[in-house]
Scaffold this motif. Structure first.
Motif, mmCIF file in Angstrom:
data_model
loop_
_atom_site.group_PDB
_atom_site.id
_atom_site.type_symbol
_atom_site.label_atom_id
_atom_site.label_comp_id
_atom_site.label_asym_id
_atom_site.label_seq_id
_atom_site.Cartn_x
_atom_site.Cartn_y
_atom_site.Cartn_z
ATOM 1 N N GLU A 1 25.245 10.173 50.727
ATOM 2 C CA GLU A 1 25.381 10.463 48.774
ATOM 3 C C GLU A 1 24.440 10.243 47.930
ATOM 4 O OE1 GLU A 1 27.098 7.351 45.595
ATOM 5 O OE2 GLU A 1 26.842 6.361 48.134
ATOM 6 N N VAL A 2 23.199 10.326 47.374
ATOM 7 C CA VAL A 2 22.075 11.369 47.169
ATOM 8 C C VAL A 2 22.771 12.197 47.186
ATOM 9 C CG1 VAL A 2 19.947 10.631 46.060
ATOM 10 C CG2 VAL A 2 21.249 8.387 46.448
ATOM 11 N N PHE A 3 22.454 12.870 48.261
ATOM 12 C CA PHE A 3 21.541 14.162 48.590
ATOM 13 C C PHE A 3 23.620 15.183 47.621
ATOM 14 C CE2 PHE A 3 23.064 18.198 51.666
ATOM 15 C CZ PHE A 3 21.973 19.012 51.439
ATOM 16 N N MET A 4 24.330 14.708 48.024
ATOM 17 C CA MET A 4 25.723 15.142 48.293
ATOM 18 C C MET A 4 25.702 15.192 46.132
ATOM 19 S SD MET A 4 26.941 16.191 50.521
ATOM 20 C CE MET A 4 28.519 16.558 50.157
ATOM 21 N N ASN B 1 29.893 11.608 39.627
ATOM 22 C CA ASN B 1 28.585 11.062 40.085
ATOM 23 C C ASN B 1 27.594 11.635 40.173
ATOM 24 O OD1 ASN B 1 27.877 8.880 41.649
ATOM 25 N ND2 ASN B 1 29.087 9.727 42.919
ATOM 26 N N PHE B 2 26.348 11.847 39.156
ATOM 27 C CA PHE B 2 25.197 11.814 39.631
ATOM 28 C C PHE B 2 24.347 10.621 39.799
ATOM 29 C CE2 PHE B 2 26.543 15.291 37.153
ATOM 30 C CZ PHE B 2 26.404 16.398 37.696
ATOM 31 N N GLU B 3 24.512 9.694 40.569
ATOM 32 C CA GLU B 3 23.718 8.277 41.303
ATOM 33 C C GLU B 3 23.013 9.256 41.736
ATOM 34 O OE1 GLU B 3 24.208 3.820 42.248
ATOM 35 O OE2 GLU B 3 25.062 5.096 43.231
ATOM 36 N N GLY B 4 21.178 8.637 41.684
ATOM 37 C CA GLY B 4 20.268 8.913 42.101
ATOM 38 C C GLY B 4 18.916 9.903 41.961
ATOM 39 N N THR B 5 20.046 10.957 41.647
ATOM 40 C CA THR B 5 20.040 12.251 41.542
ATOM 41 C C THR B 5 19.197 12.135 39.352
ATOM 42 O OG1 THR B 5 19.596 14.762 41.406
ATOM 43 C CG2 THR B 5 21.653 13.571 40.978
ATOM 44 N N PRO B 6 18.376 12.814 38.907
ATOM 45 C CA PRO B 6 17.132 13.330 38.040
ATOM 46 C C PRO B 6 18.610 14.340 37.164
ATOM 47 C CG PRO B 6 15.975 13.849 39.494
ATOM 48 C CD PRO B 6 16.971 13.259 40.338
ATOM 49 N N ILE B 7 18.708 14.518 36.225
ATOM 50 C CA ILE B 7 19.330 15.882 35.397
ATOM 51 C C ILE B 7 18.555 16.689 34.300
ATOM 52 C CG2 ILE B 7 21.427 16.150 33.762
ATOM 53 C CD1 ILE B 7 22.599 13.606 35.324
ATOM 54 N N ARG B 8 18.251 17.636 34.477
ATOM 55 C CA ARG B 8 18.006 18.319 33.527
ATOM 56 C C ARG B 8 19.062 18.669 32.479
ATOM 57 N NH1 ARG B 8 13.392 20.475 38.333
ATOM 58 N NH2 ARG B 8 11.812 18.412 37.857
ATOM 59 N N ILE B 9 18.729 19.402 31.756
ATOM 60 C CA ILE B 9 19.053 19.248 30.193
ATOM 61 C C ILE B 9 17.954 20.723 29.615
ATOM 62 C CG2 ILE B 9 20.445 19.373 28.231
ATOM 63 C CD1 ILE B 9 21.880 16.376 29.022
ATOM 64 N N ILE B 10 18.081 21.943 29.716
ATOM 65 C CA ILE B 10 17.832 23.011 28.865
ATOM 66 C C ILE B 10 18.502 23.240 27.340
ATOM 67 C CG2 ILE B 10 16.408 24.761 29.143
ATOM 68 C CD1 ILE B 10 16.443 23.988 31.986
ATOM 69 N N ALA B 11 17.476 23.393 26.723
ATOM 70 C CA ALA B 11 18.157 24.260 25.542
ATOM 71 C C ALA B 11 17.842 26.012 25.010
ATOM 72 C CB ALA B 11 18.081 23.080 23.943
ATOM 73 N N ARG B 12 18.952 25.991 24.712
ATOM 74 C CA ARG B 12 18.108 27.644 24.707
ATOM 75 C C ARG B 12 19.271 27.796 23.464
ATOM 76 N NH1 ARG B 12 17.560 30.009 29.986
ATOM 77 N NH2 ARG B 12 15.771 28.973 30.569
ATOM 78 N N GLN B 13 18.733 29.002 22.778
ATOM 79 C CA GLN B 13 18.615 29.467 21.850
ATOM 80 C C GLN B 13 20.333 31.185 21.854
ATOM 81 O OE1 GLN B 13 16.431 30.555 18.335
ATOM 82 N NE2 GLN B 13 18.238 30.635 17.190
ATOM 83 N N ARG B 14 21.184 30.299 21.042
ATOM 84 C CA ARG B 14 22.236 31.225 21.454
ATOM 85 C C ARG B 14 21.946 33.130 21.333
ATOM 86 N NH1 ARG B 14 28.326 31.619 20.036
ATOM 87 N NH2 ARG B 14 27.698 32.384 18.027
ATOM 88 N N LYS B 15 21.766 34.018 22.076
ATOM 89 C CA LYS B 15 21.559 34.911 21.585
ATOM 90 C C LYS B 15 22.717 36.072 20.036
ATOM 91 C CE LYS B 15 17.913 36.321 23.579
ATOM 92 N NZ LYS B 15 17.243 34.923 24.224
#
Length: 437
Positions: free
Chosen positions: A346-349, A423-437
């Protein structure tokens, strides 16, 4: 594919940590505003000319109450055990010392490639004095300056020349690789044996890395392929490994690196220890799927709320792992172990979950309507568009008017909305902010 490992060895105050920080760059700091993530480092990923490798700073490995020369020798022994290439660090400022002359023969006899670096060679006059280091018998000394970054390129050019050919077994994409990590005596080996031996159709041992490790592949009754990444190294016997638990961390890091999902094991009898935080923090940073497993639960005297209270303690101590499910098991009685393959799957998925951009942007708009974007000095954060750019871990780029305006707290709020919606149980999430060109 396992990365080559490079260890920096030398007596105190020759600048090992300065060189370590220079080589790994800004990867050294953990970007987490939460308590419980360790910030002292003995291991980090680095790259030179497109070649990735793991770097060990033995200066971060300390043996309390040991004479200095014993400490240095034991650190050299660890480098020999763990590294593909060893950098022996000396100092031009102090010149050749008795400790240098003690360590050099140990490294030479290891048969591993040893590159001799002479740090604090900051000017031409000092560089002219490095010839005495030839007497160590380790070949050409490379003059470098950690404080100015001089000579590091030549040193690293020499280091990567000695990287071994990778002989690691390639697995099918559908095969789920997991490792079981934790301090000595948490019951890792008995857990592996119990999981693999419980209800399996096929069990086979496959050569893993060049470290003579053995991965164990097995297939569940419903046809899913799993590989337990070898953690035998973490059970290695020997004086050095018995003297301090820190060395088991290095073996754990290898296993983490090669895994999709990491089972972080806590000994229910002993509770949470500092080293748990260190090792689990590495798995979190590496973006791996994580399941917290409390083993030896059968030995605990229980009252009505015992499990709930233990879970609260874990959540308090590991705030940065709030997404990780907690499973209470007993490797001895096999209680609840049968549920682990399903949870790993489940975590892998969830690690590989992809969210359609239109649905993602609807979620962000709903989140902003619920909690308007923050302002700073009269300027308000504007979110234009969000898209998922990677899996394992799921990584999202949010295009905004100014990335500085996306504060940590608001990024955490968006992460919580993503978790509540998908359902993101078991996984870290990365959020990256970028300036809109």
């Amino acid at each position: 594919m396992a990365k080559p490992t490079v260890a920096i060895v030398g007596r105190p105050n020759v600048g090992k940590s300065t060189i370590f920080n220079r080589v790994v760059g800004d990867r050294i700091s953990i970007v987490e505003d939460t308590s419980g993530v360790t910030r002292d480092r003995i291991y980090a990923d680095a790259e030179w000319l497109g070649r990735e490798f793991a770097l060990i700073d033995t200066g971060g490995i300390t043996m309390e109450d040991e004479p200095l020369n014993v400490q240095i020798r034991e650190q050299a022994q660890i480098a020999i055990e763990e590294a593909d290439v060893i950098i022996m660090m000396t100092s031009a400022k102090e010149g050749l010392t008795a400790e240098d002359e003690q360590v050099a023969p140990i490294l030479y006899r290891s048969g591993k490639p040893v590159i001799l670096a002479v740090n604090k060679a900051d000017n031409p006059e000092i560089r002219a004095e490095i010839y005495e280091f030839y007497s160590l018998g380790l070949g050409t000394p490379y003059p470098i300056s950690g404080s100015h970054g001089l000579g590091l390129g030549d040193l690293l050019d020499e280091v990567i020349k000695h990287f071994p050919e990778d002989t690691e077994e390639e697995y099918d994409e559908s095969t789920i690789k997991f490792s079981i990590i934790g301090r000595p005596n948490v019951g890792k080996s008995s857990m592996v044996n119990a999981i693999v031996g419980e209800e399996r159709v096929i069990v086979s041992d496959i050569a893993g890395t060049t470290r003579e490790a053995v991965d164990t592949r097995f297939e569940t009754a419903d046809g899913r392929d799993f590989v337990v990444i070898d953690t035998a190294g973490m059970r290695k016997k020997g004086k050095v490994y018995e003297d301090t638990e820190k060395y088991s961390v290095l073996r754990a890091l290898r296993a983490i690196e090669r895994s999709d999902v990491v089972l972080c094991v806590i000994n229910a009898e002993e509770g949470i220890r500092e080293q748990d935080k260190r090792v689990f923090g590495y798995a979190h940073e590496a973006g791996k799927g994580i399941i917290i497993v409390v083993n030896k639960w059968d030995t605990i005297e229980k009252e009505t709320n015992t499990m709930k209270e233990f879970e609260q303690d874990i959540r308090e101590e590991f705030q940065y792992l709030s997404y990780a499910p907690i499973v209470f098991v007993s490797a001895l009685t096999k209680k609840r172990l049968h549920a682990l393959p399903d949870k790993i799957n489940e975590v892998f998925m969830n690690q590989h979950l992809r969210i359609q951009s239109s649905i993602l942007n609807d979620t962000v708009m709903d989140a902003v309507a619920m909690n308007p974007t923050p302002t700073d000095k009269g300027r308000r954060l504007k979110i234009y568009y969000t898209t998922q750019v990677a899996v394992a871990p799921p990584t999202f780029i949010i295009f905004v008017n100014d990335p500085e305006l996306l504060h940590f707290s608001y990024a955490r709020f968006l992460e919580n909305r993503f978790r509540a919606t998908f359902n993101f149980e078991g996984t870290p999430i990365r959020i990256i902010a970028r300036q809109r060109k």
